[in-house]
Every structure is written in C-alpha cells, then in structure tokens.
Design a protein around this motif. Structure first.
Motif, mmCIF file in Angstrom:
data_model
loop_
_atom_site.group_PDB
_atom_site.id
_atom_site.type_symbol
_atom_site.label_atom_id
_atom_site.label_comp_id
_atom_site.label_asym_id
_atom_site.label_seq_id
_atom_site.Cartn_x
_atom_site.Cartn_y
_atom_site.Cartn_z
ATOM 1 N N UNK A 300 0.851 -1.187 0.000
ATOM 2 C CA UNK A 300 0.000 0.000 0.000
ATOM 3 C C UNK A 300 0.887 1.236 0.000
ATOM 4 N N UNK A 301 0.321 2.352 -0.467
ATOM 5 C CA UNK A 301 1.078 3.597 -0.572
ATOM 6 C C UNK A 301 0.254 4.754 0.008
ATOM 7 N N UNK A 314 12.356 7.410 -5.975
ATOM 8 C CA UNK A 314 13.060 8.398 -6.785
ATOM 9 C C UNK A 314 14.504 8.469 -6.333
ATOM 10 N N UNK A 315 15.331 9.077 -7.143
ATOM 11 C CA UNK A 315 16.758 9.190 -6.838
ATOM 12 C C UNK A 315 16.992 10.242 -5.761
ATOM 13 N N UNK A 362 10.379 3.454 4.934
ATOM 14 C CA UNK A 362 10.746 4.698 4.255
ATOM 15 C C UNK A 362 12.239 4.701 3.968
ATOM 16 N N UNK A 363 12.621 5.272 2.830
ATOM 17 C CA UNK A 363 14.023 5.576 2.511
ATOM 18 C C UNK A 363 14.153 7.083 2.346
ATOM 19 N N UNK A 370 12.332 12.429 1.551
ATOM 20 C CA UNK A 370 11.729 11.109 1.434
ATOM 21 C C UNK A 370 11.827 10.649 -0.025
ATOM 22 N N UNK A 371 12.479 9.506 -0.225
ATOM 23 C CA UNK A 371 12.690 8.981 -1.572
ATOM 24 C C UNK A 371 11.716 7.854 -1.917
ATOM 25 N N UNK A 372 10.953 7.389 -0.947
ATOM 26 C CA UNK A 372 9.980 6.338 -1.213
ATOM 27 C C UNK A 372 9.381 5.836 0.085
#
Length: 609
Positions: A300-301, A314-315, A362-363, A370-372
């Motif tokens: 889920x997102x 994302x980078x 989270x990364x 926040x990248x993801x």
C-alpha cells in the motif's frame, strides 16, 4: 486487510449522544472530538459549562522546561482532545486496539510506569508523543471545506499525539474507522502509576460513547503483552457507567445541552458533522498500490487523493553533498526487500498470535528528503509520520553536518547539546560523520538514565536529568520543536494570525523551507543509515510493530538489497555505533528478534551481517 467502511453522520451523532448522556449522569460537562482513521476531525461538540482550559503537568522537581507546566485558556482543551483522538486511532488496527491510556504506558521512561518499576527499561514507543507535529511536512492540513484536498491524507495533531487517558478507537466490521476523545477536567497529562485506578471521568465518558463501536475484546490492548507485561486498555469499565445506555437523539441536544464548535485549523462547525473517509480508498490518502507502481499487490502507498503516489521511488536529491546519490532503482529495491522481510516477520502487538507484522517503510537521502514509502494494508497510521522521523534521525546523527546544524540552531538550548554529546562520548569531534548511528543508538543516548533504566546513573547527553524529566520535556527532541508547538497553539486560539510553516526544528535549510529533520526527531528503534563505499548516502527505517521487528526489517531489507545490487549496504562494522562504549557501556546498533519468521525456525537472522 481492513474492511472498507467508514463513520457515517448518524454513527457520529450516536457516539456523541451516548457520551453526552454519560457526562450528564456523571455530572461533568465535557467536550467531544470525533475523527476518522486518517485523522480528519468530523465533529467537535461542547456541552454547556465544560472546562476547556488546558494545563500540562510540571516537571517532577518543579524545574520546568519545554512544554512542562504550560497553562492555556479555553478552548485549548479541544486541541488536546484532537491529539488524544489521533493517538487512539493512529495506534489501532485490525490486530490491536489501543487507547490513549495504552499509549501513556508505552511512551514513558519506565515500562510499565510506576514508582515500583524504577530500574526497568523505557517504554517501547518512548518519545512517540512528539510525532504528528503541527509543523510536520508529512502530515496534511485541514484548509477549509470546499478545498479539494482538505480531507485527504493523514493529519497533524496540535500537540503531537497524546498520553492523556480519555480516548478510544471506534470499530465497524472489525476495522478501525476513527476514534472519540473526551476533555473536561482541565488537564492534558499522563499517568505515572500503572497499578492504580485514576477513576477518570473523561475515560468513563469516552468509553460509554463507544457503545456499539467497540473492538473485539480479543484484540484489545489488555490482551497484548510486551516484555511479559499486559498493556492497559482502560481503568474505566461498564460498571462505572451511570447512564442507561439509551442515548437521546442528537437533534434534541444540539443547541440546548451543547453545540458543535469550530477549532481553527481543524474543524468548521458551520458545515456540521462530516462523514469519515473510507480507509483504503483514494479519498483517504492511503490505498493499495497500482500495478504500475509496484508489482506486489500487497504493498500500500500514501496518495495525494487524485491517483498519484505521494512518495514514489526516486533518486537522491543530495548530489551537492554526496558523490553518488541513491538511484531510483536502489530505493525501489530497498523498499521491496524490506517489505518482504516485514511480510514474513511474526508480529509482536497483533492478535491472533502468529499474525504477520505490518509496518511502514521509508528511505531518505542525506538531506532527509523522502525517496519512497511503502506500507502493509493494516499498518499503523502513526507510522506514516513517525517512520520518516526515524530515517531522518539516523541519517542526521550519522551526517558530517550534524554538529554544525545543531550549533547553527537559533535556540541556545539546542546548541548546548553538541558539547554535552561530545563530552559524554569523550570525543571532541563527535557528530561529524565518523560514526554510523542507528535510531536505537540515538535513543540509548537520549534516555534520562544511561544505560536505559539503570536508576541512579546520569542521563544520556541528549536527555535532561531524571528529576526534571516527563514526556513533555525529553531533552534535545522536545527543545527542538517546542517553539513550533507553542506558536501553533497560539494560532489555534486566535492569538496569532498565521500558522507555523511545514518545517519543524528551525534548523539550517538544505533547500528553501526544508531541513534535515523537518518533522522532528524520534527516539525508539527501527532505522539504520545506508552507505556506499564508506560514504553515507541515506537511511531506511521501519515502524508499526515491535522495536526489534522494526530494526530487523530495516537492517535485513537493506542487507538483502545490497546482495542483489552491490555497491550499497549497511554501515561497515568498524564505524557502527556499537563500537562506542561511553561511560564503559557499549551502545547497540540493532537488536533483532531471536526466531522472527512465521513458518520457519530461522534464528539469529541478523548475526554476522
């Protein structure tokens, strides 16, 4: 998978009417706050004569700092009620129902809190009361009815989340649909004694309000144990009720017994009671991922309400500080691998036993961007804000810029923590990127006793002394964000024309309106830094179940991603925080469960990695 359902207007009217009937029977006029699962305030009803002042308890020794002994005029209690309501909703799930009293017991410096348990370690969610901050860049804001995104996404709390008893989750078809909180005694406090009964009228009234919306008793907090101690659900029981259980029609009390009232920045009474959003729908801001986002349908997102993932992989954005930032592929792989560990992990705080863990992962990069973000279907809502806090905390303290950022803070009380940290570690160059600090290690250094729980020892360098400590003043964590909370409460009360910006801590910015710890710090385990060739490039964090499970999900997820991709991974052994022994006591980097997976006998799964 939670049922797709919501609180209707008639449901909310019933909850309020039941609460009002009990408040009348108890002789305590009260205020009621009802929210949905993602934190939208659906109704605020205040009985005539209710005490809406707010007083926060002082420091144990009277030497107050931060929010201790804060005294605010009416209707500040309603701000506290919103924070209490967030707590019981955000910490509950299909597998576990937690009240604000449950939260009280797991956020203090001793678990369970009592004068008889001094010497035991701190609660498993120590410090989480300073999540969902009003200045958070992660939590969304109510900006008025008619605005397209006012009800989309998780919401902030005026005072973060609360430990004051008197809030309970509401359930329909086994799913959390929101919560109800009651205020009226003038105190926004905490209970420091696990073994007694407060005889709290707020709690009795709130429990009576939940009739017909109670959780299944098998998932209540008092059926769940941590370290061999059962959690508390409520000091109140139905035996304390003085009302008959037959509530008046809401129309008969609205305008006579009390009224719907507005709370600036949260609720507009002119539009009446609002139905809750359906958790899991696009409108709630939390939903299953699309096949175009992730191939795993179990992921889920967090969405923007219009079909878009708010935090797609994302980078990294930190090319100015890092020679080779994280790539989008690396971020996606870390998230997916960590999610797979979560799926196989045995839950600690869910029923029935042998349920799987459900976490948010989270990364972030070294700037704290926040990248993801991914999460389990029934993961705790609180984690959407608390996990970025974890990731930002570990990457901040591992960052070469940490000392400089703290010393550049405009608050002198923040600046002094750099010297205290360096003196405690015996290293005048600490906080310059030499050590990889996990969130667990940072938390070890932020307890009022070091090592955690050992009475009579000095506090960690990020804490204040035990004789001054309570959950409203924790040390560096609370000092960083107290000005933001006080300014926001001034806005809610109408004393200030402008709200606080969506940037906490007032630290040096890495881009306009954004700093490395933009929604504050957190101090319980579940986050580790990410390295490439000895250089810090980000962090991964997890939360939603036991601390050890969260550590394992982040640590092993990164380890497995490293094996797939090469080039990135956990910190080298020789720079991890467990190489440090301040005051002769070794810090911990991570602590993984002994036999953590459902369906296998794997043991010591983090050893040697």
């Amino acid at each position: 998978m939670p049922a797709f359902t919501n609180l209707t207007v008639s449901d909310i009217e019933k909850v309020i009417s039941q609460g009002v009937a009990e408040a009348q029977a108890q002789g305590q006029p009260s205020g009621f706050v009802v929210i949905d699962r993602v934190g939208n305030v659906l109704a605020v009803f205040v009985m005539n004569g209710a005490n809406l002042t707010l007083r926060i308890p002082p420091a144990p020794n009277g030497q107050n700092t931060d929010l201790q002994n804060l005294q605010l005029p009416a209707p500040a209690a309603l701000a506290g009620g919103i924070s209490k309501a967030l707590t019981s909703s955000y910490f509950s799930s299909v597998g576990g129902a937690f009240s604000s009293r449950t939260a009280n017991d797991i956020v203090q410096e001793t678990f369970p809190p009592s004068r008889l348990t001094r010497g035991l370690e701190s609660g498993p969610l120590f410090s989480v009361q300073f999540s969902q901050l009003p200045c958070s860049d992660v939590s969304r804001r109510f900006i008025g009815y008619g605005q397209p995104d006012s009800f989309i996404g998780t919401k902030r709390g005026p005072l973060g989340v609360g430990a004051d008893p008197g809030a309970f989750p509401l359930y329909k078809n086994g799913a959390v649909v929101g919560s109800v909180a009651v205020v009226g005694d003038g105190v926004y406090g905490l209970d420091t004694e696990y073994g007694d009964n407060d005889n709290s009228k707020e709690e009795i009234i709130a429990l009576a309000a939940t009739r017909g919306f109670e959780p299944n008793p098998i998932i209540r907090a008092d059926r769940i144990s941590i370290d061999g101690t059962l959690l508390r659900w409520s000091d109140a029981t139905p035996n304390d009720f003085k009302s008959s259980g037959t509530a008046p029609a809401f129309a008969s009390i609205n305008g006579s017994v009390g009224n719907l009232v507005s709370v600036r920045g949260y609720y507009d009474a002119a539009f009446g009671i609002q139905p809750g959003t359906v958790y899991g729908s696009e409108a709630s801001g939390i939903r299953p991922s699309k096949t175009s986002e992730y191939s795993d349908s179990d992921i889920w997102v967090v969405s923007d309400g219009f079909g878009n993932n708010r935090y797609p992989p994302r980078a990294g954005t930190d090319a100015a500080a890092v020679s080779q930032p994280l790539s989008e592929t690396e971020v996606r792989t870390i998230l997916v691998e960590a999610f797979d560990i979560q799926r196989r992990a045995r839950a600690q705080v869910r029923r029935p036993v042998d349920n799987r863990a459900q976490n948010t992962i989270v990364v972030v990069d070294t700037f704290g961007e926040i990248l993801g973000l991914v999460r389990g279907p029934d993961a705790l809502v609180d984690a959407i804000d608390a996990v970025p806090q974890k990731a930002r905390t570990t990457v901040f303290f591992s960052n070469p810029a940490a000392a400089g950022d703290l010393q550049a803070n405009p608050n002198p009380a923040v600046q002094q923590y750099v010297g205290a940290f360096r003196n405690f570690l015996g290293d005048p160059t600490a906080l310059t990127g030499k050590t990889a600090f996990s969130v667990r290690a940072v938390g070890n250094l932020a307890r009022p006793f070091y090592p955690d729980g050992q009475v009579g020892t000095e506090p960690g360098p990020l804490s204040i002394p035990a004789e001054r400590f309570n959950i409203f003043s924790t040390g560096l964590q609370s000092t960083l964000i107290t000005p933001d909370i006080v300014a926001h409460v001034g806005f809610v009360l109408g004393a200030s024309p402008t709200d606080v910006p969506q940037t906490c801590t007032r630290s040096p910015e890495v881009r306009p309106g954004f700093n490395r710890i933009n929604n504050g710090l957190t101090l319980f385990a579940g986050g580790v830094p990410i390295y490439r060739g000895g250089q810090l490039i980000g962090a991964v964090a997890s939360s939603g179940d036991g601390d050890d499970q969260s550590d394992m999900i982040a640590f092993l997820g990164l380890d497995n991603a490293s094996k797939k991709l090469g080039g990135i991974g956990n910190a080298a052994l020789n720079i991890r925080s467990d190489q440090l022994k301040p005051k002769g006591q070794q810090l911990t980097f991570i602590a993984c469960p002994f036999a953590p997976f459902i369906g296998t006998n794997d043991q010591n799964v983090c050893q040697g990695k």
